[in-house]
Design a protein around this motif. Structure first.
Motif, PDB file in Angstrom:
ATOM      1  N   LEU A  94      31.409 -36.010 -11.385  1.00 54.12           N
ATOM      2  CA  LEU A  94      32.851 -35.972 -11.120  1.00 54.12           C
ATOM      3  C   LEU A  94      33.131 -35.877  -9.621  1.00 54.12           C
ATOM      4  CD1 LEU A  94      34.186 -33.628 -13.957  1.00 54.12           C
ATOM      5  CD2 LEU A  94      34.349 -36.118 -13.817  1.00 54.12           C
ATOM      6  N   THR A  95      32.283 -35.140  -8.910  1.00 61.65           N
ATOM      7  CA  THR A  95      32.421 -35.051  -7.458  1.00 61.65           C
ATOM      8  C   THR A  95      32.236 -36.421  -6.823  1.00 61.65           C
ATOM      9  OG1 THR A  95      31.599 -32.769  -7.436  1.00 61.65           O
ATOM     10  CG2 THR A  95      31.504 -33.997  -5.354  1.00 61.65           C
ATOM     11  N   PHE A  96      31.202 -37.130  -7.254  1.00 59.38           N
ATOM     12  CA  PHE A  96      30.942 -38.483  -6.741  1.00 59.38           C
ATOM     13  C   PHE A  96      32.146 -39.383  -6.970  1.00 59.38           C
ATOM     14  CE2 PHE A  96      29.570 -42.844  -7.092  1.00 59.38           C
ATOM     15  CZ  PHE A  96      28.623 -42.992  -6.096  1.00 59.38           C
ATOM     16  N   GLU A  97      32.695 -39.339  -8.178  1.00 61.57           N
ATOM     17  CA  GLU A  97      33.837 -40.193  -8.513  1.00 61.57           C
ATOM     18  C   GLU A  97      35.061 -39.847  -7.673  1.00 61.57           C
ATOM     19  OE1 GLU A  97      32.707 -41.214 -13.177  1.00 61.57           O
ATOM     20  OE2 GLU A  97      34.154 -39.627 -12.735  1.00 61.57           O
ATOM     21  N   ALA A  98      35.280 -38.542  -7.446  1.00 60.63           N
ATOM     22  CA  ALA A  98      36.431 -38.117  -6.655  1.00 60.63           C
ATOM     23  C   ALA A  98      36.294 -38.534  -5.195  1.00 60.63           C
ATOM     24  CB  ALA A  98      36.600 -36.601  -6.753  1.00 60.63           C
ATOM     25  N   VAL A  99      35.084 -38.408  -4.656  1.00 62.29           N
ATOM     26  CA  VAL A  99      34.854 -38.732  -3.248  1.00 62.29           C
ATOM     27  C   VAL A  99      34.944 -40.238  -2.997  1.00 62.29           C
ATOM     28  CG1 VAL A  99      33.096 -38.740  -1.431  1.00 62.29           C
ATOM     29  CG2 VAL A  99      33.481 -36.675  -2.775  1.00 62.29           C
ATOM     30  N   HIS A 100      34.438 -41.031  -3.954  1.00 60.13           N
ATOM     31  CA  HIS A 100      34.356 -42.474  -3.737  1.00 60.13           C
ATOM     32  C   HIS A 100      35.476 -43.267  -4.406  1.00 60.13           C
ATOM     33  CE1 HIS A 100      30.257 -41.018  -2.911  1.00 60.13           C
ATOM     34  NE2 HIS A 100      30.209 -42.009  -2.048  1.00 60.13           N
ATOM     35  N   GLY A 101      36.289 -42.595  -5.229  1.00 62.75           N
ATOM     36  CA  GLY A 101      37.397 -43.286  -5.866  1.00 62.75           C
ATOM     37  C   GLY A 101      36.975 -44.345  -6.853  1.00 62.75           C
ATOM     38  N   THR A 102      35.824 -44.151  -7.490  1.00 60.83           N
ATOM     39  CA  THR A 102      35.332 -45.116  -8.469  1.00 60.83           C
ATOM     40  C   THR A 102      34.544 -44.391  -9.537  1.00 60.83           C
ATOM     41  OG1 THR A 102      34.075 -47.188  -8.741  1.00 60.83           O
ATOM     42  CG2 THR A 102      33.175 -45.551  -7.225  1.00 60.83           C
ATOM     43  N   SER A 103      34.379 -45.009 -10.698  1.00 60.08           N
ATOM     44  CA  SER A 103      33.667 -44.364 -11.792  1.00 60.08           C
ATOM     45  C   SER A 103      32.161 -44.470 -11.599  1.00 60.08           C
ATOM     46  CB  SER A 103      34.059 -44.990 -13.138  1.00 60.08           C
ATOM     47  OG  SER A 103      33.703 -46.365 -13.166  1.00 60.08           O
ATOM     48  N   CYS A 104      31.436 -43.551 -12.229  1.00 64.02           N
ATOM     49  CA  CYS A 104      29.969 -43.547 -12.191  1.00 64.02           C
ATOM     50  C   CYS A 104      29.495 -43.396 -13.628  1.00 64.02           C
ATOM     51  CB  CYS A 104      29.461 -42.408 -11.314  1.00 64.02           C
ATOM     52  SG  CYS A 104      27.668 -42.304 -11.182  1.00 64.02           S
ATOM     53  N   ASP A 105      29.498 -44.508 -14.358  1.00 62.76           N
ATOM     54  CA  ASP A 105      29.226 -44.472 -15.793  1.00 62.76           C
ATOM     55  C   ASP A 105      27.826 -43.972 -16.120  1.00 62.76           C
ATOM     56  OD1 ASP A 105      31.759 -45.458 -16.218  1.00 62.76           O
ATOM     57  OD2 ASP A 105      31.112 -47.558 -16.300  1.00 62.76           O
ATOM     58  N   ALA A 106      26.866 -44.233 -15.244  1.00 66.63           N
ATOM     59  CA  ALA A 106      25.480 -43.831 -15.513  1.00 66.63           C
ATOM     60  C   ALA A 106      25.260 -42.338 -15.292  1.00 66.63           C
ATOM     61  CB  ALA A 106      24.514 -44.629 -14.633  1.00 66.63           C
ATOM     62  N   GLY A 107      26.199 -41.686 -14.589  1.00 68.79           N
ATOM     63  CA  GLY A 107      26.016 -40.281 -14.271  1.00 68.79           C
ATOM     64  C   GLY A 107      25.050 -40.100 -13.118  1.00 68.79           C
ATOM     65  N   ILE A 108      25.055 -38.926 -12.508  1.00 71.20           N
ATOM     66  CA  ILE A 108      24.145 -38.622 -11.404  1.00 71.20           C
ATOM     67  C   ILE A 108      22.937 -37.870 -11.950  1.00 71.20           C
ATOM     68  CG2 ILE A 108      23.855 -37.385  -9.228  1.00 71.20           C
ATOM     69  CD1 ILE A 108      25.651 -39.852  -9.040  1.00 71.20           C
ATOM     70  N   ASN A 109      21.754 -38.431 -11.747  1.00 71.83           N
ATOM     71  CA  ASN A 109      20.515 -37.835 -12.243  1.00 71.83           C
ATOM     72  C   ASN A 109      19.522 -37.489 -11.143  1.00 71.83           C
ATOM     73  OD1 ASN A 109      20.996 -38.190 -15.221  1.00 71.83           O
ATOM     74  ND2 ASN A 109      21.152 -40.321 -14.579  1.00 71.83           N
ATOM     75  N   HIS A 110      19.836 -37.902  -9.910  1.00 69.26           N
ATOM     76  CA  HIS A 110      18.921 -37.665  -8.799  1.00 69.26           C
ATOM     77  C   HIS A 110      19.726 -37.660  -7.498  1.00 69.26           C
ATOM     78  CE1 HIS A 110      15.481 -38.016  -6.124  1.00 69.26           C
ATOM     79  NE2 HIS A 110      14.664 -37.933  -7.156  1.00 69.26           N
ATOM     80  N   PRO A 111      19.446 -36.731  -6.577  1.00 70.20           N
ATOM     81  CA  PRO A 111      20.179 -36.710  -5.307  1.00 70.20           C
ATOM     82  C   PRO A 111      20.114 -38.029  -4.558  1.00 70.20           C
ATOM     83  CG  PRO A 111      18.913 -34.700  -5.565  1.00 70.20           C
ATOM     84  CD  PRO A 111      18.487 -35.614  -6.674  1.00 70.20           C
ATOM     85  N   ASN A 112      18.956 -38.687  -4.592  1.00 66.43           N
ATOM     86  CA  ASN A 112      18.819 -39.949  -3.873  1.00 66.43           C
ATOM     87  C   ASN A 112      19.542 -41.095  -4.576  1.00 66.43           C
ATOM     88  OD1 ASN A 112      16.045 -38.365  -3.136  1.00 66.43           O
ATOM     89  ND2 ASN A 112      16.826 -39.567  -1.418  1.00 66.43           N
ATOM     90  N   GLN A 113      19.754 -40.969  -5.880  1.00 71.95           N
ATOM     91  CA  GLN A 113      20.601 -41.929  -6.590  1.00 71.95           C
ATOM     92  C   GLN A 113      22.026 -41.816  -6.077  1.00 71.95           C
ATOM     93  OE1 GLN A 113      21.502 -40.845 -10.571  1.00 71.95           O
ATOM     94  NE2 GLN A 113      23.084 -42.415 -10.732  1.00 71.95           N
TER      95      GLN A 113
END
Length: 263
Positions: A224-243
């Motif tokens: 959710l943080t990623f989506e808020a910061v980038h203004g786009t969805s992340c359907d795969a979810g975050i599973n790794h910091p480098n991802q």
């Protein structure tokens, strides 16, 4: 389509649907929300039934074959190998502050990862500058430099270690003064709110992240943080910091390209 309002909670929460006398009137282009809610409900019930059958029967029957595999899934990482930065050029020390501000997840802002492309010499210089403030340069050289060289495969067994996945970071228990745990799990709510605010997460998005943290859904909170910061969805979810880092860089590069074309 007219359905009971509780079947589309996300549409109700975001005020994207008309409600009258307990019913929500769902437009054709919003049907996916209804389908997702139904799917999650059926999946949840199926998982409960599967777990019951697993614990009462299958686990013992398959203890020498499937059980070790299945019970290791929750802590296994099956994604890409981030031991070396492959998607982007090597990073220099002068780039760290700017790239960290735009593309690092919260955990990487507190513990830098070699998988983003920082060379060993630069990593040593970076950490020496950071650690020397607390422990002094001499103690850093004696107690910490070896570990950094070891992680780069230059000491000990000379193994080129892969940066930790989210699951491994979440399951770790850092000591007092350490910074290698998951911020969503380890930070107090006050400190987490402050850190997220600095990343540009605010208002409803911030409350959604905090809600996930309270329910111990730490990877969902990061997503959710990623989506808020980038203004786009992340359907795969975050599973790794480098991802997180790689996906962020790609999105920002696409946005820059679109700006150059349309601007």
């Amino acid at each position: 389509m007219k359905v009971p309002f509780e079947q589309v909670p996300d549409l109700v929460a975001s005020r994207r649907v008309f409600i009258l006398k307990g019913y929500a009137y769902v437009a054709t282009n919003q049907v996916v929300s209804l389908l997702m809610t139904q799917y999650r409900s059926h999946l949840s019930k199926a998982l409960v039934l599967t777990n019951r059958k697993w614990t009462t029967m299958i686990r013992e029957q398959e203890k020498d074959r499937l059980t070790p595999i299945v019970e290791a899934l929750s802590s296994s990482y099956l994604g890409p190998d981030y031991s070396q930065a492959k998607d982007f050029a090597e990073m220099s020390l002068k780039d760290i502050d700017q790239v960290a501000k735009s593309s690092f997840p919260l955990c990487m802002r507190h513990l830098f990862e070699k998988g983003v492309g920082l060379k060993l010499d630069d990593a040593l210089a970076f950490w020496k500058a950071e650690f020397s403030r607390k422990v002094g340069a001499e103690r850093f050289d004696k107690e910490y430099a070896y570990s950094i060289r070891h992680n780069y495969g230059k000491e000990g067994k000379r193994t080129d270690y892969t940066p930790y996945s989210c699951q491994k970071i979440i399951s770790s228990t850092p000591g007092v003064g350490d910074h290698h745990g998951c911020p969503y799990r380890q930070f107090s709510e006050e400190n987490l709110r402050a850190a997220l605010g600095k990343m540009g997460v605010g208002n409803r998005a911030l409350e959604d992240v905090i809600d996930k943290v309270r329910n111990r859904h730490y990877q969902l909170a990061c997503t959710l943080t990623f989506e808020a910061v980038h203004g786009t969805s992340c359907d795969a979810g975050i599973n790794h910091p480098n991802q997180y880092f790689s996906d962020s860089k790609r999105i920002l590069e696409l946005q820059d390209a679109d700006f150059l074309i349309t601007g």
